[in-house]
Write a protein that holds these residues in place. Structure first.
Motif, PDB file in Angstrom:
ATOM      1  N   TYR A 155       0.806  -1.222   0.000  1.00 37.06           N
ATOM      2  CA  TYR A 155       0.000   0.000   0.000  1.00 37.06           C
ATOM      3  C   TYR A 155       0.839   1.273   0.000  1.00 37.06           C
ATOM      4  O   TYR A 155       0.295   2.373   0.147  1.00 37.06           O
ATOM      5  CB  TYR A 155      -0.939  -0.008   1.212  1.00 37.06           C
ATOM      6  N   ASN A 156       2.155   1.116  -0.135  1.00 35.92           N
ATOM      7  CA  ASN A 156       3.063   2.267  -0.171  1.00 35.92           C
ATOM      8  C   ASN A 156       2.848   3.183   1.050  1.00 35.92           C
ATOM      9  O   ASN A 156       2.713   4.407   0.925  1.00 35.92           O
ATOM     10  CB  ASN A 156       2.880   3.056  -1.469  1.00 35.92           C
ATOM     11  N   ILE A 157       2.805   2.574   2.212  1.00 36.30           N
ATOM     12  CA  ILE A 157       2.575   3.307   3.467  1.00 36.30           C
ATOM     13  C   ILE A 157       3.877   3.974   3.909  1.00 36.30           C
ATOM     14  O   ILE A 157       4.943   3.352   3.887  1.00 36.30           O
ATOM     15  CB  ILE A 157       2.088   2.351   4.572  1.00 36.30           C
ATOM     16  N   THR A 158       3.791   5.218   4.310  1.00 35.58           N
ATOM     17  CA  THR A 158       4.950   5.897   4.899  1.00 35.58           C
ATOM     18  C   THR A 158       4.903   5.711   6.409  1.00 35.58           C
ATOM     19  O   THR A 158       3.878   6.002   7.049  1.00 35.58           O
ATOM     20  CB  THR A 158       4.947   7.399   4.552  1.00 35.58           C
ATOM     21  N   VAL A 159       6.007   5.224   6.962  1.00 35.59           N
ATOM     22  CA  VAL A 159       6.099   4.975   8.404  1.00 35.59           C
ATOM     23  C   VAL A 159       7.085   5.970   9.015  1.00 35.59           C
ATOM     24  O   VAL A 159       8.267   6.000   8.638  1.00 35.59           O
ATOM     25  CB  VAL A 159       6.560   3.532   8.697  1.00 35.59           C
ATOM     26  N   VAL A 160       6.599   6.783   9.946  1.00 39.16           N
ATOM     27  CA  VAL A 160       7.454   7.753  10.639  1.00 39.16           C
ATOM     28  C   VAL A 160       7.897   7.125  11.963  1.00 39.16           C
ATOM     29  O   VAL A 160       7.056   6.828  12.813  1.00 39.16           O
ATOM     30  CB  VAL A 160       6.701   9.073  10.889  1.00 39.16           C
ATOM     31  N   PRO A 161       9.198   6.891  12.136  1.00 41.14           N
ATOM     32  CA  PRO A 161       9.643   6.174  13.334  1.00 41.14           C
ATOM     33  C   PRO A 161       9.725   7.045  14.581  1.00 41.14           C
ATOM     34  O   PRO A 161      10.035   8.234  14.508  1.00 41.14           O
ATOM     35  CB  PRO A 161      11.036   5.679  12.928  1.00 41.14           C
ATOM     36  N   LEU A 162       9.445   6.414  15.722  1.00 43.65           N
ATOM     37  CA  LEU A 162       9.716   7.055  17.003  1.00 43.65           C
ATOM     38  C   LEU A 162      11.184   6.835  17.355  1.00 43.65           C
ATOM     39  O   LEU A 162      11.893   6.080  16.695  1.00 43.65           O
ATOM     40  CB  LEU A 162       8.812   6.486  18.103  1.00 43.65           C
ATOM     41  N   ASN A 163      11.640   7.504  18.412  1.00 38.59           N
ATOM     42  CA  ASN A 163      13.047   7.474  18.796  1.00 38.59           C
ATOM     43  C   ASN A 163      13.265   6.668  20.072  1.00 38.59           C
ATOM     44  O   ASN A 163      12.403   6.652  20.957  1.00 38.59           O
ATOM     45  CB  ASN A 163      13.561   8.898  19.031  1.00 38.59           C
ATOM     46  N   VAL A 164      14.420   6.023  20.147  1.00 32.42           N
ATOM     47  CA  VAL A 164      14.825   5.306  21.350  1.00 32.42           C
ATOM     48  C   VAL A 164      16.162   5.872  21.814  1.00 32.42           C
ATOM     49  O   VAL A 164      17.120   5.943  21.041  1.00 32.42           O
ATOM     50  CB  VAL A 164      14.974   3.794  21.092  1.00 32.42           C
ATOM     51  N   HIS A 165      16.222   6.294  23.080  1.00 33.61           N
ATOM     52  CA  HIS A 165      17.445   6.808  23.690  1.00 33.61           C
ATOM     53  C   HIS A 165      17.897   5.756  24.702  1.00 33.61           C
ATOM     54  O   HIS A 165      17.213   5.499  25.692  1.00 33.61           O
ATOM     55  CB  HIS A 165      17.181   8.125  24.425  1.00 33.61           C
ATOM     56  N   PHE A 166      19.059   5.162  24.460  1.00 34.66           N
ATOM     57  CA  PHE A 166      19.480   4.054  25.318  1.00 34.66           C
ATOM     58  C   PHE A 166      21.000   3.965  25.389  1.00 34.66           C
ATOM     59  O   PHE A 166      21.670   3.899  24.359  1.00 34.66           O
ATOM     60  CB  PHE A 166      18.891   2.748  24.770  1.00 34.66           C
ATOM     61  N   GLU A 167      21.499   3.984  26.605  1.00 31.29           N
ATOM     62  CA  GLU A 167      22.922   3.829  26.873  1.00 31.29           C
ATOM     63  C   GLU A 167      23.781   4.745  26.001  1.00 31.29           C
ATOM     64  O   GLU A 167      24.743   4.323  25.356  1.00 31.29           O
ATOM     65  CB  GLU A 167      23.351   2.364  26.708  1.00 31.29           C
ATOM     66  N   GLY A 168      23.402   6.002  25.973  1.00 31.93           N
ATOM     67  CA  GLY A 168      24.216   7.008  25.306  1.00 31.93           C
ATOM     68  C   GLY A 168      24.026   7.140  23.814  1.00 31.93           C
ATOM     69  O   GLY A 168      24.707   7.943  23.168  1.00 31.93           O
ATOM     70  N   GLU A 169      23.126   6.379  23.229  1.00 30.64           N
ATOM     71  CA  GLU A 169      22.876   6.519  21.798  1.00 30.64           C
ATOM     72  C   GLU A 169      21.391   6.737  21.534  1.00 30.64           C
ATOM     73  O   GLU A 169      20.531   6.379  22.341  1.00 30.64           O
ATOM     74  CB  GLU A 169      23.389   5.305  21.023  1.00 30.64           C
ATOM     75  N   VAL A 170      21.111   7.350  20.408  1.00 29.85           N
ATOM     76  CA  VAL A 170      19.735   7.599  19.983  1.00 29.85           C
ATOM     77  C   VAL A 170      19.563   6.980  18.602  1.00 29.85           C
ATOM     78  O   VAL A 170      20.387   7.180  17.722  1.00 29.85           O
ATOM     79  CB  VAL A 170      19.429   9.112  19.911  1.00 29.85           C
ATOM     80  N   PHE A 171      18.503   6.200  18.432  1.00 35.05           N
ATOM     81  CA  PHE A 171      18.247   5.610  17.123  1.00 35.05           C
ATOM     82  C   PHE A 171      16.750   5.577  16.847  1.00 35.05           C
ATOM     83  O   PHE A 171      15.918   5.610  17.761  1.00 35.05           O
ATOM     84  CB  PHE A 171      18.859   4.211  17.004  1.00 35.05           C
ATOM     85  N   LYS A 172      16.431   5.511  15.568  1.00 35.53           N
ATOM     86  CA  LYS A 172      15.044   5.413  15.128  1.00 35.53           C
ATOM     87  C   LYS A 172      14.581   3.972  15.284  1.00 35.53           C
ATOM     88  O   LYS A 172      15.313   3.039  14.970  1.00 35.53           O
ATOM     89  CB  LYS A 172      14.904   5.817  13.656  1.00 35.53           C
ATOM     90  N   GLU A 173      13.359   3.812  15.776  1.00 44.85           N
ATOM     91  CA  GLU A 173      12.825   2.458  15.903  1.00 44.85           C
ATOM     92  C   GLU A 173      12.825   1.779  14.531  1.00 44.85           C
ATOM     93  O   GLU A 173      12.455   2.375  13.521  1.00 44.85           O
ATOM     94  CB  GLU A 173      11.411   2.484  16.470  1.00 44.85           C
ATOM     95  N   GLY A 174      13.265   0.509  14.529  1.00 44.35           N
ATOM     96  CA  GLY A 174      13.336  -0.228  13.277  1.00 44.35           C
ATOM     97  C   GLY A 174      14.688  -0.130  12.600  1.00 44.35           C
ATOM     98  O   GLY A 174      14.902  -0.717  11.535  1.00 44.35           O
ATOM     99  N   THR A 175      15.617   0.627  13.215  1.00 46.24           N
ATOM    100  CA  THR A 175      16.978   0.732  12.682  1.00 46.24           C
ATOM    101  C   THR A 175      17.966   0.307  13.763  1.00 46.24           C
ATOM    102  O   THR A 175      17.600   0.064  14.904  1.00 46.24           O
ATOM    103  CB  THR A 175      17.304   2.172  12.241  1.00 46.24           C
TER     104      THR A 175
END
Length: 276
Positions: free
Chosen positions: A21-41
């Protein structure tokens, strides 16, 4: 012009549905042990939960910024509609970020329609999939949002956590309540009710807790359209439950593994169902 469907990463949609369906997914953020990453990455779910188990710290999760949503909205063609279906406003500020971004749009010919799903996980995912199917069938956005509102009225989500520690560490439950619950092997049945986490029932063992969840499912058996089993690092049990429910109910039964944003607060070993 085709309506663009947008959601956030806590829908945990399968890749084939996103592609179909060509859905665009906007990821939330995870801050953990000194790093920040987008959910799913950055980490697979297994890598992330192994890290979580070993850590004495606890991750902080945060919504996408208004700027991130604005970047997505600015990619829409002039005159195009977007249907943006997001996790509950009572558990995240994601909807508010999207609303701010909509107000910042300079192209007033872009129409952004926001929907508070009042759920996360497949409670949100089911609504996104339904919206895509209806739009594909030629339904208007008003017809789609009306249908989603009807779905939410009959949608239920119940789950059981294996260890109360994660709810306490994430601020969802007092540390004292957590320690008492662990001591007496308390297995609370939790629910998403009116968009927020709520205690549904307290029982002493996991089998009894799951019996409560399945009893609620059974009460609605005559009106159920779809079932999803939600789990955090409990795939083996989820597969067993899927087989059990497929034999009992003549409806689709899918499995949804929860990622870091939601799963961190519930902890590995959590299991539940969402149905409507």
């Amino acid at each position: 012009m085709r309506v663009k469907v947008i959601t956030d990463s806590t829908a945990y949609l399968p890749a084939d549905i996103i592609d179909k369906y060509n859905i665009t997914v906007v990821p939330l953020n995870v801050h953990f042990e000194g790093e920040v990453f987008k959910e799913g990455t950055r980490y697979s779910y297994k890598e992330y939960y192994d890290k979580l188990r070993k850590s004495s710290g606890f991750p902080i999760t945060s919504q996408p910024s208004a700027g991130e949503f604005l970047e997505v909205f600015e990619q829409l063609a002039s005159g195009q509609d977007a249907l943006v279906i997001l996790l509950s406003t009572k558990i995240s500020g994601t909807f508010q970020s999207a609303n701010m971004a909509r107000d910042l749009l300079t192209d007033r010919n872009v129409n952004v329609h926001l929907v508070d799903s009042e759920f996360s996980g497949m409670g949100l995912g089911f609504q996104v999939i339904e919206a895509c199917e209806l739009l594909e069938a030629g339904k208007s956005i008003d017809e789609v949002t009306s249908r989603l509102a009807e779905m939410r009225k009959k949608m239920h989500l119940y789950f059981v956590v294996d260890n109360l520690e994660y709810l306490a560490r994430g601020g969802r439950m007092s540390t004292i309540s957590c320690k008492l619950g662990t001591l007496i092997q308390l297995k609370p049945v939790l629910a998403l009710q009116e968009g927020e986490l709520a205690l549904f029932q307290k029982v002493r063992t996991l089998p009894r807790a799951m019996a409560v969840v399945l009893a609620e499912l059974n009460k609605a058996q005559d009106s159920i359209s779809k079932i999803a089993i939600i789990n955090v690092e409990y795939q083996e049990k989820a597969l067993q439950l899927q087989e059990q429910l497929q034999q009992k109910y003549d409806v689709p039964v899918s499995i949804c593994e929860l990622g870091p944003v939601v799963g961190s607060h519930l902890g590995p070993g959590s299991l539940g169902v969402v149905f409507y």
